[in-house]
Design a protein around this motif. Structure first.
Motif, short mmCIF file in Angstrom:
data_model
loop_
_atom_site.label_atom_id
_atom_site.label_comp_id
_atom_site.label_asym_id
_atom_site.label_seq_id
_atom_site.Cartn_x
_atom_site.Cartn_y
_atom_site.Cartn_z
N GLY A 159 37.72 43.53 32.00
CA GLY A 159 39.07 43.49 32.57
C GLY A 159 40.14 44.02 31.65
N ARG A 179 40.52 38.01 42.87
CA ARG A 179 40.00 37.76 41.52
C ARG A 179 40.23 36.28 41.22
NH1 ARG A 179 42.64 42.48 41.83
NH2 ARG A 179 41.52 44.39 41.22
N ILE A 232 34.47 39.28 35.95
CA ILE A 232 35.46 40.02 35.16
C ILE A 232 35.79 39.21 33.92
CG2 ILE A 232 37.70 41.17 35.23
CD1 ILE A 232 37.56 40.93 38.30
N TYR A 287 37.70 39.11 29.91
CA TYR A 287 38.82 39.68 29.15
C TYR A 287 38.62 39.35 27.67
CZ TYR A 287 40.85 39.90 33.84
OH TYR A 287 41.07 40.15 35.16
#
Length: 318
Positions: free
Chosen positions: A147, A171, A61, A63
């Protein structure tokens, strides 16, 4: 070459829905005929592009917009055969007429809730998970999850696992992954083989020294489980020494090359200086000869002038 010559399906109990037993007869590498007992899944997907019956989803994930640390997606669920909570990757069985990628995306959606902002990174070839007990083959599917996507915010995710599945989504930031592995074990969880392999590959080959706690107990615990870790650690040291040797040899060769280049440069400069000196000597010789000729001419001029004056004086005296 060893090969199977007969495969016999054992009677399956009527209330068994997922597994069945099989007895194999095979010829080993020495030509001896032997028996082997194995288990296999009753379900088998029907898809021309698939040789596997299950997928393992390694999802990261990221960002990109919020500058948060990237995370590794793990799940924790109770596994009755080991009677413990197990930390593992999202995984599941492949349905009929379903591709490997479609299966991975479905499992990710069912167990975690990610549906959008999911990109395929790559697929592994079929791999055996327990070749001594089962003929099951799985594919590892690497996915990347955005994400920052609005639908991927934790409060917006809607997972729908099966009724028998009690899944806790984890996570784990990559920078805390080492400590998290230790914390899972301290809490009585088992860490799945695929997660272990991923962490060892991520943080270094052989004995994962980087996963030790401050007292070094983690490394001792790993060594006690398998002496192969110690062997791997020694091999790492040997490989490091070989690498150092190669680097030293390279440095030595570079020094030799620089030394020969320096000698060649000095030789060239000496040759040029010698040529310059020879040219200078030639010019000095020419100048000397020119001076000598000028002196001779000057002497002739002076002598001729003196003779002319003498003749002029004699004429006047007569």
């Amino acid at each position: 070459m060893a090969h199977v010559i007969r495969s016999e399906l054992a009677p399956r109990p009527g209330d068994f829905n997922w597994l069945q037993l099989r007895r194999l007869t095979y010829v080993d590498a020495k030509g001896a005929t032997r028996k082997w007992e194995m288990s296999e899944r009753c379900h088998k997907p029907i898809h021309e592009s698939s040789d596997v019956d299950a997928v393992i989803v390694v999802a990261t994930i990221s960002y990109p917009n919020s500058n948060r640390d990237s995370e590794l997606l793990l799940i924790k669920q109770f596994r009755p055969p080991v009677n413990k909570q197990v930390v593992e990757f999202v995984a599941g069985l492949q349905d009929e007429f379903e591709t490997v990628e479609a299966c991975a995306r479905r499992e990710l959606s069912e167990e975690v809730g990610y549906q959008e902002g999911v990109s395929l990174i790559g697929l592994s070839p079929p791999i055996p998970m327990d070749a001594g007990q089962s003929g099951s083959l799985s594919a590892v599917v690497f996915l990347s999850v955005d994400g920052d996507h609005p639908n991927n915010q934790v409060e917006n995710l809607k997972s729908h696992p099966e009724e028998s599945e009690d899944i806790e989504v984890l996570r784990v930031p990559f920078k805390r992954l080492q400590k998290s592995i230790l914390e899972f074990e301290k809490k009585g969880c088992l860490v799945g083989a695929m997660v272990w392999s991923y962490c060892i590959g991520l943080f270094g080959q052989g004995l994962p020294e980087s996963l030790m706690d401050e007292k070094g107990t983690f490394a001792k615990r790993v060594r006690s489980r398998s002496e192969s870790f110690e062997h791997a650690s020694l091999m790492d040291q040997v490989n490091a020494l070989r690498q150092n040797e190669l680097e030293m040899t390279q440095k030595h060769e570079n020094c030799q090359r620089e030394w020969f280049q320096m000698l060649e440069k000095i030789s060239t400069e000496l040759k040029e200086a010698k040529e310059q000196n020879s040219q200078l000597d030639f010019e000095v010789t020419i100048r000397t000869e020119e001076c000598n000729m000028q002196r001779t001419l000057l002497g002739l001029v002076v002598g001729t002038t003196a003779f002319a004056l003498l003749v002029s004086t004699l004429r006047r005296s007569q």
